[in-house]
Design an enzyme around this catalytic site. Structure first.
Site, PDB file in Angstrom:
ATOM      1  N   GLY A 147       0.901  -1.138  -0.093  1.00 23.85           N
ATOM      2  CA  GLY A 147       0.092  -0.008  -0.049  1.00 23.85           C
ATOM      3  C   GLY A 147       0.731   1.370   0.214  1.00 23.85           C
ATOM      4  O   GLY A 147       1.927   1.278  -0.012  1.00 23.85           O
ATOM      5  N   ASP A 148       0.168   2.265  -0.137  1.00 31.36           N
ATOM      6  CA  ASP A 148       0.940   3.691  -0.140  1.00 31.36           C
ATOM      7  C   ASP A 148       1.908   3.702  -1.448  1.00 31.36           C
ATOM      8  O   ASP A 148       3.126   4.490  -1.243  1.00 31.36           O
ATOM      9  CB  ASP A 148       1.344   3.951   1.266  1.00 31.36           C
ATOM     10  CG  ASP A 148       0.456   3.702   2.141  1.00 31.36           C
ATOM     11  OD1 ASP A 148      -0.561   4.302   2.149  1.00 31.36           O
ATOM     12  OD2 ASP A 148       0.757   3.098   3.220  1.00 31.36           O
TER      13      ASP A 148
ATOM     14  N   LYS B  23      -0.570   5.004  -5.621  1.00 29.08           N
ATOM     15  CA  LYS B  23      -1.694   4.722  -6.811  1.00 29.08           C
ATOM     16  C   LYS B  23      -2.433   5.946  -7.271  1.00 29.08           C
ATOM     17  O   LYS B  23      -2.695   6.072  -8.321  1.00 29.08           O
ATOM     18  CB  LYS B  23      -2.596   3.649  -6.364  1.00 29.08           C
ATOM     19  CG  LYS B  23      -1.742   2.477  -6.141  1.00 29.08           C
ATOM     20  CD  LYS B  23      -2.866   1.470  -5.393  1.00 29.08           C
ATOM     21  CE  LYS B  23      -3.072   1.597  -3.962  1.00 29.08           C
ATOM     22  NZ  LYS B  23      -2.036   1.476  -2.879  1.00 29.08           N
TER      23      LYS B  23
ATOM     24  N   GLY C 221      -5.775   5.570   1.690  1.00 28.18           N
ATOM     25  CA  GLY C 221      -5.373   6.864   1.763  1.00 28.18           C
ATOM     26  C   GLY C 221      -4.848   7.341   0.625  1.00 28.18           C
ATOM     27  O   GLY C 221      -3.625   7.079   0.430  1.00 28.18           O
ATOM     28  N   HIS C 222      -5.477   8.015  -0.462  1.00 26.82           N
ATOM     29  CA  HIS C 222      -4.890   8.340  -1.630  1.00 26.82           C
ATOM     30  C   HIS C 222      -4.597   9.670  -1.574  1.00 26.82           C
ATOM     31  O   HIS C 222      -5.609  10.556  -1.456  1.00 26.82           O
ATOM     32  CB  HIS C 222      -6.064   8.038  -2.686  1.00 26.82           C
ATOM     33  CG  HIS C 222      -6.160   6.666  -2.965  1.00 26.82           C
ATOM     34  ND1 HIS C 222      -7.361   5.969  -3.660  1.00 26.82           N
ATOM     35  CD2 HIS C 222      -5.354   5.703  -2.628  1.00 26.82           C
ATOM     36  CE1 HIS C 222      -7.250   4.634  -3.938  1.00 26.82           C
ATOM     37  NE2 HIS C 222      -6.062   4.419  -3.015  1.00 26.82           N
TER      38      HIS C 222
ATOM     39  N   GLN D 206      -5.127  -0.382  -1.109  1.00 28.06           N
ATOM     40  CA  GLN D 206      -4.202  -1.226  -0.445  1.00 28.06           C
ATOM     41  C   GLN D 206      -3.549  -1.833  -1.433  1.00 28.06           C
ATOM     42  O   GLN D 206      -2.935  -1.069  -2.573  1.00 28.06           O
ATOM     43  CB  GLN D 206      -5.104  -2.271   0.297  1.00 28.06           C
ATOM     44  CG  GLN D 206      -5.672  -1.789   1.713  1.00 28.06           C
ATOM     45  CD  GLN D 206      -7.165  -1.179   1.348  1.00 28.06           C
ATOM     46  OE1 GLN D 206      -7.952  -1.669   0.919  1.00 28.06           O
ATOM     47  NE2 GLN D 206      -7.212   0.118   1.848  1.00 28.06           N
TER      48      GLN D 206
ATOM     49  N   THR E  31      -5.311  -6.904   5.097  1.00 34.86           N
ATOM     50  CA  THR E  31      -6.741  -6.404   5.033  1.00 34.86           C
ATOM     51  C   THR E  31      -7.664  -7.450   4.771  1.00 34.86           C
ATOM     52  O   THR E  31      -7.224  -8.577   4.704  1.00 34.86           O
ATOM     53  CB  THR E  31      -6.925  -5.081   4.198  1.00 34.86           C
ATOM     54  OG1 THR E  31      -8.145  -4.587   4.568  1.00 34.86           O
ATOM     55  CG2 THR E  31      -6.867  -5.286   2.628  1.00 34.86           C
TER      56      THR E  31
ATOM     57  N   THR F 150      -3.770   7.209   9.076  1.00 30.96           N
ATOM     58  CA  THR F 150      -3.668   7.252  10.291  1.00 30.96           C
ATOM     59  C   THR F 150      -2.704   7.975  11.056  1.00 30.96           C
ATOM     60  O   THR F 150      -2.566   8.230  12.326  1.00 30.96           O
ATOM     61  CB  THR F 150      -3.550   5.777  10.990  1.00 30.96           C
ATOM     62  OG1 THR F 150      -2.411   5.334  10.284  1.00 30.96           O
ATOM     63  CG2 THR F 150      -4.531   4.689  10.852  1.00 30.96           C
TER      64      THR F 150
ATOM     65  N   VAL G 253       8.211  11.597 -10.453  1.00 33.68           N
ATOM     66  CA  VAL G 253       9.774  12.100 -10.167  1.00 33.68           C
ATOM     67  C   VAL G 253       9.338  13.061  -9.158  1.00 33.68           C
ATOM     68  O   VAL G 253       9.906  13.945  -8.939  1.00 33.68           O
ATOM     69  CB  VAL G 253      10.239  12.771 -11.256  1.00 33.68           C
ATOM     70  CG1 VAL G 253      10.992  11.277 -11.800  1.00 33.68           C
ATOM     71  CG2 VAL G 253       9.503  13.305 -12.341  1.00 33.68           C
TER      72      VAL G 253
HETATM   73  P1  IMP Z   1      -7.582  -2.592   8.044  1.00 31.95           P
HETATM   74  O1  IMP Z   1      -7.638  -2.825   6.640  1.00 31.95           O
HETATM   75  O2  IMP Z   1      -7.868  -1.568   8.707  1.00 31.95           O
HETATM   76  O3  IMP Z   1      -8.192  -3.910   8.547  1.00 31.95           O
HETATM   77  O4  IMP Z   1      -6.060  -2.965   8.273  1.00 31.95           O
HETATM   78  C1  IMP Z   1      -5.296  -4.241   8.113  1.00 31.95           C
HETATM   79  C2  IMP Z   1      -3.817  -3.991   7.618  1.00 31.95           C
HETATM   80  O5  IMP Z   1      -3.789  -3.154   6.439  1.00 31.95           O
HETATM   81  C3  IMP Z   1      -3.123  -2.858   8.716  1.00 31.95           C
HETATM   82  O6  IMP Z   1      -1.713  -3.215   8.641  1.00 31.95           O
HETATM   83  C4  IMP Z   1      -3.242  -1.592   7.894  1.00 31.95           C
HETATM   84  O7  IMP Z   1      -2.196  -0.687   8.191  1.00 31.95           O
HETATM   85  C5  IMP Z   1      -2.990  -1.886   6.438  1.00 31.95           C
HETATM   86  N1  IMP Z   1      -3.697  -1.036   5.407  1.00 31.95           N
HETATM   87  C6  IMP Z   1      -5.040  -1.039   5.297  1.00 31.95           C
HETATM   88  N2  IMP Z   1      -5.192  -0.214   4.384  1.00 31.95           N
HETATM   89  C7  IMP Z   1      -3.921   0.424   4.016  1.00 31.95           C
HETATM   90  C8  IMP Z   1      -3.506   1.429   3.099  1.00 31.95           C
HETATM   91  O8  IMP Z   1      -4.406   1.884   2.274  1.00 31.95           O
HETATM   92  N3  IMP Z   1      -2.411   1.515   3.166  1.00 31.95           N
HETATM   93  C9  IMP Z   1      -1.375   0.808   3.601  1.00 31.95           C
HETATM   94  N4  IMP Z   1      -1.623   0.028   4.605  1.00 31.95           N
HETATM   95  C10 IMP Z   1      -2.996  -0.360   4.624  1.00 31.95           C
END
Ligand code: IMP
Length: 427
Positions: free
Chosen positions: A12-13, A16, A40-41, A223, A238, A300, A413
């Site tokens: 993730g992150d 995208k 979190g886009h 994700q 997730t 978060t 870039v």
């Molecule tokens: P949940 O999706 O809130 O249940 O979290 C499960 C796991 O996925 C945790 O480790 C979160 O930090 C991670 N996670 C969920 N959504 C994202 C995202 O958009 N980016 C990065 N990590 C994510």
């Protein structure tokens, strides 16, 4: 007729939102197919930063219709908070169309997410606490609340009562918490019913009709591959399928309609929450990546764990998702390193493995084997042409391409919409 999936190949992150943005005006519809407001886009337009958690990042593309597919879990308060927030900043966007079959996150799902994490102690997943896991559990347990249930207040109430029946016992008897009142939850959900009603659609039919009409549909992943409940680092994942198959089940569009799968990979690696991460850095180098890349969770605010590019991690994602192209993001963050380590294989229980291992217990103990590539010092944020990138920078990209077994068609870039080097057309 193109159907294009954009998905994350790491944890993730990956940026995208930027890849989605790079496709820009070529796209007629943008549909989200999995996850919820755990995403979190971040998109930067005209120097202004927008962070979307639930809304598709493509919502800022005025030419595109946005859709929330059946695979998404929807928190109505967040939906309207984000829409109203954009309006308050002068961004006039259309309300997204929402699949009647998408599931709703309620206040009890959020409560359960938080109490189960607290109860798990050291075994916690490190969830975002947004109620994602409990909402998907209810869906699979067949006690979920769908968007279409908002159209019938009595039915909605009955479903909330049924869903809360066992949960209240668990909350009171196991977690020592107060019971949740079904009437209050129903009221909270109905508060948005009139506003959302005109936008509830049969998204599967709509998307198939649009593809028939020759429109370009972008399936926007949230994700990433390694957070996928089937293919990721289980149980540190997730609760949905961010992988390419999820784009089909999460929207109701068949695999034969997908023409392109674009995997997004960051030029290094980050992760939020718990779980294995072999190339993670615990020293000043990790701090430097975090500071240079602004690696703090968009949802978060948690500092992201940082490490070097892990090629087997991205290679397996490319294979499983059938990626046709990779979009490499944040390459500018790597400017200024004398040499850049890349994880090319693992040592697992004394044996070398050049591929991502079969089991999670092997991945849990995998030690990275690095190859060291020469770095570059030049600022690359203003470069738009691959051939103008410093030679070592080009060599880094070319080596990654070999290791991940997929062509790299675009490079980020810098955070701005225009800060991209395109190598191959993505549409
Ligand atoms: P949940 O999706 O809130 O249940 O979290 C499960 C796991 O996925 C945790 O480790 C979160 O930090 C991670 N996670 C969920 N959504 C994202 C995202 O958009 N980016 C990065 N990590 C994510």
């Amino acid at each position: 007729m193109p159907g294009i999936i954009v998905l994350g190949t790491q944890w993730g992150d990956e940026g995208k939102g930027k890849a989605v943005d790079a496709l820009g005006e070529h796209v007629d519809l943008v549909v989200r197919y999995s996850g919820g407001n755990n995403a979190g886009h971040t998109v930067v337009v005209g120097g202004e930063k927008f962070i979307m958690h639930l809304l598709p990042a493509g919502i800022l593309n005025r030419n595109a219709t946005t859709v929330i597919g059946n695979g998404v879990v929807v928190d109505l308060d967040v939906l309207y908070h984000e829409l109203d927030g954009l309006a308050a900043r002068g961004e006039v966007v259309d309300h997204p169309l929402i699949s009647a079959n998408a599931h709703l996150i309620t206040s009890y799902h959020q409560t359960l997410d938080k109490v189960t994490e607290r109860f798990a102690g050291r075994k916690r997943i490190g969830t975002t606490g947004r109620g994602i896991g409990p909402t998907y559990s209810d869906k699979v347990n067949r006690v979920g609340i769908r968007v279409s249930d908002l159209l019938d207040a009595d039915l909605l109430h009955d479903k909330v009562v049924a869903s809360l029946d066992m949960k209240n016992q668990t909350l009171v008897k196991i977690y020592n918490r107060r019971e949740i009142d079904a009437d209050i939850v129903t009221e909270q959900l109905l508060a948005h019913a009139e506003r959302i009603r005109p936008y509830i659609v049969d998204a599967a039919r709509l998307l198939n009709d649009e593809l028939d009409a020759g429109k370009v549909v972008l399936f926007e992943g949230a994700q990433a591959h390694h957070l996928d409940v089937d293919h990721g680092t289980y149980p540190y994942v997730t609760s949905s399928n961010p992988t390419a198959g999820g784009a089909c089940t999460g929207t109701g569009v068949g695999p034969t309609r997908i023409d392109r799968v674009i995997g997004v990979a960051k030029a290094y690696t980050t992760r939020v929450g718990e779980g294995p991460f072999p190339s993670e850095l615990f020293d000043a180098a990790g701090e430097r990546l975090r500071a240079d890349g602004g690696e703090y969770g968009a949802t978060t605010g948690r500092p992201r764990r940082c490490g070097w590019f892990d090629a087997p991690v991205v290679e397996v994602a490319n294979r499983v998702n059938g990626c046709t192209d990779v979009f490499l993001t944040k390459l500018d963050v790597l400017s200024g390193w004398e040499r850049i380590p890349v994880c090319v294989a693992y040592e697992i229980n004394g044996q070398r493995s050049d591929i991502y291992p079969m089991t999670q217990s092997e991945f849990q103990v995998a030690k990275p084997i690095f190859e060291f590539l020469p770095g570059w010092t030049e600022d690359i944020t203003k470069i738009r042409d691959f051939d103008r990138l410093p030679a070592n920078c080009r060599a880094y990209v070319k080596r990654l391409e070999e290791l991940i077994r997929c062509r790299i068609s675009g490079i980020g870039v810098g955070p701005g919409r225009e800060q991209a080097v395109m190598i191959n057309d993505l549409v």
